[in-house]
Design an enzyme around this catalytic site. Structure first.
Site, PDB file in Angstrom:
ATOM      1  N   LYS A 214       0.854  -1.182   0.000  1.00 18.10           N
ATOM      2  CA  LYS A 214       0.000   0.000   0.000  1.00 18.10           C
ATOM      3  C   LYS A 214       0.891   1.233   0.000  1.00 18.10           C
ATOM      4  O   LYS A 214       1.707   1.425   0.902  1.00 18.10           O
ATOM      5  CB  LYS A 214      -0.886  -0.014   1.233  1.00 18.10           C
ATOM      6  CG  LYS A 214      -1.792   1.189   1.330  1.00 18.10           C
ATOM      7  CD  LYS A 214      -2.787   1.001   2.445  1.00 18.10           C
ATOM      8  CE  LYS A 214      -3.679   2.206   2.580  1.00 18.10           C
ATOM      9  NZ  LYS A 214      -4.636   2.031   3.680  1.00 18.10           N
TER      10      LYS A 214
ATOM     11  N   LYS B   1      -2.225  -1.483  -3.891  1.00 16.62           N
ATOM     12  CA  LYS B   1      -3.086  -0.310  -3.775  1.00 16.62           C
ATOM     13  C   LYS B   1      -2.260   0.964  -3.813  1.00 16.62           C
ATOM     14  O   LYS B   1      -1.251   1.018  -3.112  1.00 16.62           O
ATOM     15  CB  LYS B   1      -3.808  -0.415  -2.439  1.00 16.62           C
ATOM     16  CG  LYS B   1      -4.748   0.680  -2.133  1.00 16.62           C
ATOM     17  CD  LYS B   1      -5.399   0.397  -0.820  1.00 16.62           C
ATOM     18  CE  LYS B   1      -6.166   1.628  -0.398  1.00 16.62           C
ATOM     19  NZ  LYS B   1      -6.457   1.615   0.998  1.00 16.62           N
TER      20      LYS B   1
END
Ligand code: PBG
Length: 329
Positions: free
Chosen positions: A201, A255
């Protein structure tokens, strides 16, 4: 590469000349089984509240949730992801509301699991919807304290599992939390509760609209760079994934999505674990606005989702899930 051939005996356009031949040679497909639908929930009754920076997306009060779940099941969407908009007065510096058995997520889980078992429910594990400072963990001397945060995340995970959550999704980027959560789940006999690690992330500028949706944007005074990854790096992603696999992750998430297709491909080429992509709020809103303002055609949505499949993603978390599922069927 061998057997490439040469022009004019080789003409790649021959295989593209009609729709039927294009279909025969297509390498990737997109189906409703690839979609995960994020849903924002809030308190109150009979509310469908627009989110200004996410046109077409709403926060729903809990009494509306069953209808949405039925819609998802009908459209054969395999999983929904729940995100809470916690009222400000319930937030504190330790994110205590995350451990309240009657918080929005727990109530939603109980409500859905009472009647519906044919759909997966995934819940974020992180403290940002619950903290006054908008960070994912607790702060000690202006630094997000890794090990102290994990202790809370383990409790948050156990609580969600107890309420019926199918997939625990730590999105906090603390080191070592997957292993601790797995251990705790196994000890309490939640052996079959899955873990979707947001392993990779990035500290991204594309999360703004999501933070509006959960109400943490105005609260967050600094960035998340001392725990989320630096977008200048890619090989570091392999270390993150390797550790999480070892610690017991069932799937890993990359992400944001579209700016990080190279990362999805890199992980897919290096490991055999299912990789999910998160087409995040900023990506959604840019495409949505582009379509609404007639700058791009609406087929750009499927094109964007197909790019994840090409890169190797098994599934995609997308705010377009509901809309696209309708079209795909
Ligand atoms: C919180 C969380 C974030 C998103 C999902 N879980 C935001 C953040 O880390 O600040 C972003 C999703 C999106 O932008 O759609 N841990």
């Amino acid at each position: 590469m061998k057997s490439v051939g040469t022009y004019p005996s080789t003409r790649l356009r021959r295989n593209r000349k009609r729709d039927w031949t294009r279909r025969l040679v297509q390498e990737n497909t997109l189906s409703t089984s690839d979609l995960i639908w994020p849903i924002f929930i809030r308190d109150g009754k009979n509310i469908k509240e627009p989110i200004k920076t996410m046109p077409g997306i709403y926060r729903y009060s809990l009494d509306k949730i069953e209808k949405l779940v039925e819609k998802a099941i009908e459209q054969k969407i395999p999983m929904i992801a729940l995100f809470p908009n916690t009222p400000f007065y319930k937030k504190d510096n330790r994110g205590s509301e995350a451990l309240n058995r009657n918080n929005l997520i727990c109530k939603a889980l109980r409500l859905i699991k009472k009647n519906y078992n044919e759909i997966g429910i995934m819940c974020d594990v992180a403290l940002d919807p619950y903290t006054k400072h908008g960070h994912d963990g607790i702060i000690n001397k202006s630094y997000v304290d890794n090990d102290a945060t994990i202790k809370i995340l383990v409790k948050q995970s156990l609580l969600q599992a107890e309420m019926g959550c199918d997939v625990i999704a730590p999105s906090d980027m603390m080191d070592g939390r997957i292993g601790e959560i797995r251990k705790a789940l196994d000890k309490k006999d939640f052996k079959l509760v899955q873990i979707l690690s947001y392993a990779v992330k990035y500290a991204s500028n594309f999360y703004g609209p999501f933070r509006d949706a959960v109400g943490s944007n105005k609260l967050l005074k600094s960035n998340k760079k001392n725990y989320q990854m630096d977008y200048k790096n890619s090989k570091e992603a392999l270390r993150e994934v390797a550790l999480d696999i070892k610690e017991g992750a069932d799937f890993v998430m990359v992400k944001p999505g579209m700016p990080y297709l190279d990362i999805i491909k890199l992980i897919k080429d290096s490991f055999k674990i299912p990789v999910f992509a998160y087409q995040v709020s900023g990506e959604y809103s840019l495409i949505r606005k582009g379509i609404d303002d007639k700058i791009i055609d609406e087929n750009a949505i499927v094109e964007s989702l197909m790019s994840f499949k090409r890169a190797g993603a098994s599934a995609i978390v997308t705010y377009f899930a509901d809309e696209i599922a309708k079209k795909l069927r």
